[in-house]
Design a protein around this motif. Structure first.
Motif, PDB file in Angstrom:
ATOM      1  N   LEU A 179      26.699  40.353  61.533  1.00 26.45           N
ATOM      2  CA  LEU A 179      26.998  41.373  60.531  1.00 26.45           C
ATOM      3  C   LEU A 179      25.775  41.526  59.633  1.00 26.45           C
ATOM      4  N   ARG A 180      25.047  42.599  59.830  1.00 24.85           N
ATOM      5  CA  ARG A 180      23.807  42.781  59.075  1.00 24.85           C
ATOM      6  C   ARG A 180      23.615  44.256  58.762  1.00 24.85           C
ATOM      7  N   GLU A 181      22.758  44.539  57.795  1.00 25.37           N
ATOM      8  CA  GLU A 181      22.551  45.906  57.325  1.00 25.37           C
ATOM      9  C   GLU A 181      21.971  46.807  58.405  1.00 25.37           C
ATOM     10  N   GLU A 182      21.242  46.214  59.368  1.00 27.77           N
ATOM     11  CA  GLU A 182      20.674  47.022  60.454  1.00 27.77           C
ATOM     12  C   GLU A 182      21.755  47.751  61.259  1.00 27.77           C
ATOM     13  N   LEU A 183      22.965  47.181  61.301  1.00 30.54           N
ATOM     14  CA  LEU A 183      24.074  47.863  61.973  1.00 30.54           C
ATOM     15  C   LEU A 183      24.366  49.197  61.295  1.00 30.54           C
ATOM     16  N   ASP A 596      29.858  48.239  55.081  1.00 32.72           N
ATOM     17  CA  ASP A 596      28.960  48.592  53.974  1.00 32.72           C
ATOM     18  C   ASP A 596      29.434  47.926  52.686  1.00 32.72           C
ATOM     19  N   PHE A 597      30.727  47.931  52.445  1.00 34.02           N
ATOM     20  CA  PHE A 597      31.297  47.264  51.273  1.00 34.02           C
ATOM     21  C   PHE A 597      31.033  45.760  51.347  1.00 34.02           C
ATOM     22  N   HIS A 598      31.255  45.187  52.517  1.00 34.83           N
ATOM     23  CA  HIS A 598      31.127  43.734  52.691  1.00 34.83           C
ATOM     24  C   HIS A 598      29.679  43.265  52.494  1.00 34.83           C
ATOM     25  N   LEU A 599      28.732  44.024  53.039  1.00 33.77           N
ATOM     26  CA  LEU A 599      27.329  43.603  52.973  1.00 33.77           C
ATOM     27  C   LEU A 599      26.656  44.001  51.666  1.00 33.77           C
ATOM     28  N   GLY A 600      27.208  45.019  51.021  1.00 38.42           N
ATOM     29  CA  GLY A 600      26.594  45.491  49.782  1.00 38.42           C
ATOM     30  C   GLY A 600      26.919  44.578  48.619  1.00 38.42           C
ATOM     31  N   ARG A 601      26.578  45.038  47.465  1.00 35.02           N
ATOM     32  CA  ARG A 601      26.922  44.310  46.245  1.00 35.02           C
ATOM     33  C   ARG A 601      27.905  45.188  45.469  1.00 35.02           C
ATOM     34  N   PRO A 602      29.190  45.127  45.840  1.00 34.33           N
ATOM     35  CA  PRO A 602      30.156  46.028  45.201  1.00 34.33           C
ATOM     36  C   PRO A 602      30.225  45.815  43.693  1.00 34.33           C
ATOM     37  N   ARG A 603      30.351  46.896  42.967  1.00 30.89           N
ATOM     38  CA  ARG A 603      30.525  46.802  41.505  1.00 30.89           C
ATOM     39  C   ARG A 603      31.971  46.438  41.199  1.00 30.89           C
ATOM     40  N   GLU A 604      32.125  45.521  40.275  1.00 25.68           N
ATOM     41  CA  GLU A 604      33.443  45.166  39.749  1.00 25.68           C
ATOM     42  C   GLU A 604      33.510  45.735  38.339  1.00 25.68           C
ATOM     43  N   ASN A 630      31.243  51.648  46.907  1.00 25.64           N
ATOM     44  CA  ASN A 630      31.426  50.194  46.936  1.00 25.64           C
ATOM     45  C   ASN A 630      31.712  49.685  45.534  1.00 25.64           C
ATOM     46  N   ARG A 631      32.976  49.813  45.153  1.00 27.19           N
ATOM     47  CA  ARG A 631      33.381  49.337  43.835  1.00 27.19           C
ATOM     48  C   ARG A 631      34.865  49.076  43.824  1.00 27.19           C
ATOM     49  N   VAL A 632      35.301  48.219  42.909  1.00 30.11           N
ATOM     50  CA  VAL A 632      36.722  48.057  42.618  1.00 30.11           C
ATOM     51  C   VAL A 632      36.897  48.254  41.119  1.00 30.11           C
ATOM     52  N   ILE A 633      38.084  48.710  40.741  1.00 30.04           N
ATOM     53  CA  ILE A 633      38.363  49.008  39.336  1.00 30.04           C
ATOM     54  C   ILE A 633      39.623  48.271  38.918  1.00 30.04           C
ATOM     55  N   ALA A 634      39.528  47.584  37.798  1.00 29.61           N
ATOM     56  CA  ALA A 634      40.706  46.979  37.178  1.00 29.61           C
ATOM     57  C   ALA A 634      40.804  47.525  35.764  1.00 29.61           C
ATOM     58  N   GLY A 635      42.010  47.606  35.257  1.00 26.50           N
ATOM     59  CA  GLY A 635      42.129  48.138  33.906  1.00 26.50           C
ATOM     60  C   GLY A 635      43.475  47.850  33.301  1.00 26.50           C
ATOM     61  N   GLY A 636      43.534  48.041  32.004  1.00 24.13           N
ATOM     62  CA  GLY A 636      44.772  47.839  31.277  1.00 24.13           C
ATOM     63  C   GLY A 636      44.486  47.167  29.947  1.00 24.13           C
ATOM     64  N   PRO A 637      45.518  46.880  29.195  1.00 22.87           N
ATOM     65  CA  PRO A 637      45.324  46.284  27.868  1.00 22.87           C
ATOM     66  C   PRO A 637      45.062  44.792  27.890  1.00 22.87           C
ATOM     67  N   GLY A 638      45.063  44.162  29.077  1.00 20.79           N
ATOM     68  CA  GLY A 638      44.912  42.702  29.158  1.00 20.79           C
ATOM     69  C   GLY A 638      46.294  42.077  29.223  1.00 20.79           C
ATOM     70  N   GLY A 639      46.460  40.893  28.654  1.00 19.20           N
ATOM     71  CA  GLY A 639      47.767  40.245  28.634  1.00 19.20           C
ATOM     72  C   GLY A 639      48.251  39.924  30.041  1.00 19.20           C
ATOM     73  N   GLU A 640      49.433  40.465  30.386  1.00 21.23           N
ATOM     74  CA  GLU A 640      50.049  40.166  31.675  1.00 21.23           C
ATOM     75  C   GLU A 640      49.123  40.545  32.830  1.00 21.23           C
ATOM     76  N   ASP A 641      48.388  41.647  32.673  1.00 14.54           N
ATOM     77  CA  ASP A 641      47.500  42.098  33.736  1.00 14.54           C
ATOM     78  C   ASP A 641      46.477  41.027  34.094  1.00 14.54           C
ATOM     79  N   ALA A 642      45.992  40.298  33.100  1.00 19.57           N
ATOM     80  CA  ALA A 642      44.936  39.319  33.347  1.00 19.57           C
ATOM     81  C   ALA A 642      45.418  38.177  34.235  1.00 19.57           C
ATOM     82  N   SER A 643      46.712  37.866  34.188  1.00 19.16           N
ATOM     83  CA  SER A 643      47.218  36.788  35.043  1.00 19.16           C
ATOM     84  C   SER A 643      47.234  37.203  36.510  1.00 19.16           C
TER      85      SER A 643
END
Length: 685
Positions: A179-183, A596-604, A630-643
């Motif tokens: 699994l490499r970027e050349e693919l 591409d997601f796996h080999l990249g540096r996805p933004r959190e 290549n990104r994931v998004i989390a959001g909310g006021p915190g609290g329960e979401d953080a667990s």
């Protein structure tokens, strides 16, 4: 025959119901038919199609409604009718057999099986009389009936060789590489070699949209800055949207073009095409800022919301190509019909803009398309481009209204979990990119429908729903695509209930479809219905494979939730297919995106704040304005979401304002409350 009507009348598939009054003694696929074949020692005639398949309808009219043909079928065979969209497992197995036997494939698919379900002869459409070197369907039936009765050993030898081929094709070790970027680079280069530099798309006629291959090129441009790849994507998207494959009045895309320049479509409209293409056009809008792509995406989703959405929130499967027995009749125009709908002045403008002539471009009528640049048309008719655009929008509205009085094509109103997952993903994503609260409401209603109507009390997903009945145990693609849509909806709403449901489906996906010894996902659950072989179709065709989406969603959930088990499972599936990725990149568009997601540096990206607050909305708007696959998004006021979501753990608002946190490769940037600074951080690197 009442018994014929009664047997298929119990089904929910519109395709099967279309055949309930045939004189053929049809069975749906099931133990009753197989048991009869074994008891009477009769071969099985398996006919597979789908409701919007033109040649399926032709073969029904010519053969299945013919009393003499039906008499032969009923006397010599046990006849089974299957909707390929309801039963992708059966379709996949026997399509592999058809392709092995004939080096071709397609629908209608006609396969002859032993009573044990093993194929010994296969074909597609057969004419009612000998034609063009093809035998008639009646000749085929009588020849095979005679062979089964009088040359049984020969038939069984053929069946056994096909059985061995099918088993080998689903259990054989796939070639492996690293699994490499050349693919990814090699895949983009291969696709660029296949690109039609004049009209866009890949190859010649008939020409299919292939949105996943285009996404490979768009990602390649994002990763490398390759302008040629972006130009290839833009050429294709513009050519399609200005061609007849795009419904210029109602929005949405037809299945494919019969020519190489996107002019004359095969007029059926499929839910999955419009799900994949609407999202691709939105991503092109993010990447370029060009409002043309935004307009096409919006018109496509407006079409789906208007014409393909049921009252409970589910999306229907397809619209037929035919109406009143003619392909395309609903969509095409003559100059006279334009004059009747618009009056002569506006009709002349419409004809100039959409290329309408007396001669026509489709059987004496006109498929509307945009053959010239709007600026050229504006100069010709003496209008400014802005005034032309305003006039065309009004004319379009009036023509759509006039078209609405025509007899509509048939609509397949079954709701499929997998295809709804694809469309859910597009509506949720587009809602945020375009700030369309109506789209977000549609997405939430669809998710609630899927979880309320297609989820069993045991948490198992069902595949198909129509008229209040959900049926057929879900396949890998159903679990993966619905989970994928729910993750997108969580990212659009920050409501953890959608994320929890996605996790539940991902865990069930692992339990039901992962085979540890093979290191692979299978399409049907272990311990399910006994078929000739356990189906495993890894290729991304008109829709992404269940494996590709499963890998993609597991990688994203792994990053969102810190689930190392998800990451390991996805990586193992990728490694198992790495050799095929290298050999046939055009067959793995969605899986290449996952790689591409796996080999990249996805933004959190974590956004902490009240979801409905203006400062939170401003940060979300900035985040969705950038093409960042290549990104994931989390959001909310915190609290329960953080667990539940480690990305939110220990993170709060700065100075009481909504705050964005951007991390990449275990390194985090400074938290910011400013949309402009968030944009700068996202665009770095």
């Amino acid at each position: 025959m009442d018994t014929v009507a009664n047997r298929l009348a119990n089904e929910t598939s519109p395709y099967l119901l279309q055949h309930k009054d045939n004189p053929v003694d049809w069975y749906p696929w099931g133990e009753e038919a197989l048991r009869r074949a074994r008891r009477e020692d009769k071969p099985i005639l398996l006919s597979v199609g789908y409701s919007s398949c033109h040649w399926c309808h032709v073969m029904e009219r010519e053969s299945f409604e013919d009393e003499e043909t039906a008499r032969i079928m009923n006397e010599h065979f046990v006849n089974i009718k299957v909707d390929r969209e309801e039963r992708p497992d059966i379709d996949s197995i026997y399509m592999s057999a058809l392709q092995a036997m004939t080096r071709g494939g397609g629908w209608p698919m006609t396969v002859f099986l032993t009573p044990e379900g093993v194929p010994f002869y296969a074909g597609t459409y057969f004419p009612p009389e000998p034609r063009g070197g093809m035998p008639s369907f009646k000749q085929v039936l009588l020849t095979l009936a005679d062979a089964y009765r009088n040359r049984r050993e020969e038939v069984l030898r053929s069946a056994e060789s096909v059985r061995e081929f099918l088993r080998a094709s689903t259990t054989a070790e796939m070639p492996r590489g690293r699994l490499r970027e050349e693919l990814l680079d090699g895949a983009a280069e291969a696709l660029m070699r296949q690109l039609d530099r004049r009209f866009g798309g890949f190859g010649g006629a008939p020409k299919f949209p292939q949105p996943m291959s285009l996404e490979v090129l768009l990602r390649h441009h994002r990763r490398t800055g390759d302008r040629e790849a972006l130009a290839g994507v833009e050429l294709t998207l513009r050519s399609m949207a200005r061609g007849g494959i795009y419904d210029q009045l109602g929005g949405g895309f037809h299945r494919y073009a019969v020519d190489g320049r996107w002019l004359v479509p095969h007029f059926e409209k499929m839910l999955y095409d419009n799900a994949l293409l609407s999202r691709l056009y939105l991503e092109a809008y993010q990447a370029t800022g060009d409002g043309f792509y935004r307009r096409i995406a919006e018109e496509t989703l407006d079409y789906v919301a208007r014409d393909m959405r049921g009252p409970e929130g589910g999306f229907y499967s397809a619209e037929d190509a035919d109406s009143e027995g003619e392909e395309g009749k609903f969509y095409v125009w003559t100059p006279r019909e334009l004059r009747e709908a618009l009056g002569s002045e506006d009709a002349s403008l419409a004809a100039a803009y959409w290329g309408v002539t007396e001669r026509g471009n489709f059987e004496g009528r006109n498929v509307l398309h945009v053959p010239r640049e709007p600026e050229e048309v504006a100069r010709e008719v003496g209008l400014s481009p802005g005034e032309l655009g305003r006039r065309v929008r009004e004319i379009r509205r009036r023509l759509l209204e006039a078209r609405g009085r025509r007899v509509r094509p048939g609509r397949d109103e079954k709701v499929l979990a997998a295809w709804n997952g694809l469309m859910l993903r597009s509506f949720a994503f587009t809602a945020r990119v375009l700030r369309r609260e109506d789209y977000l409401r549609i997405a939430c209603e669809n998710a609630a429908f899927l979880l309320g109507r297609l989820l069993s009390p045991e948490g198992r997903l069902l595949r198909s729903y129509r008229d209040g009945r959900a049926r057929i145990a879900g396949y890998l693609e159903d679990y993966a695509m619905v989970a994928d849509g729910l993750v997108s909806l969580y990212e659009a709403t920050f409501e953890t209930r959608w994320l929890r449901e996605a996790i539940s489906l991902a865990d069930a996906m692992d339990e039901l479809f992962w085979d540890e010894s093979a290191g692979a996902f299978f399409d049907a659950p272990a311990g399910g219905e006994e078929l000739v072989t356990r189906p495993r179709d890894v290729y991304d065709n008109a829709t992404p494979s269940g494996t590709s989406v499963a890998v993609d969603v597991l990688l994203r959930l792994a990053l969102l939730l810190g689930r190392e088990d998800y990451r390991r499972r996805a990586e193992a599936a990728l490694e198992g297919l790495s050799g095929l990725l290298e050999q046939m990149p055009a067959a793995f568009g969605r899986l290449l995106g996952a790689l591409d997601f796996h080999l990249g540096r996805p933004r959190e990206v974590a956004i902490v704040g009240r979801p409905d607050a203006p400062d939170t909305r401003a940060l979300v708007d900035a985040l969705y304005s950038v093409y960042l696959p290549n990104r994931v998004i989390a959001g909310g006021p915190g609290g329960e979401d953080a667990s539940l979501v480690p990305l939110l753990e220990g993170r709060g608002m700065v100075d009481g304002r909504a705050t964005a946190y951007v991390c990449e490769g275990y390194v985090c940037k400074s938290p910011t409350t400013e949309p402009g600074e968030l944009l700068r951080q996202l665009r770095e690197g």
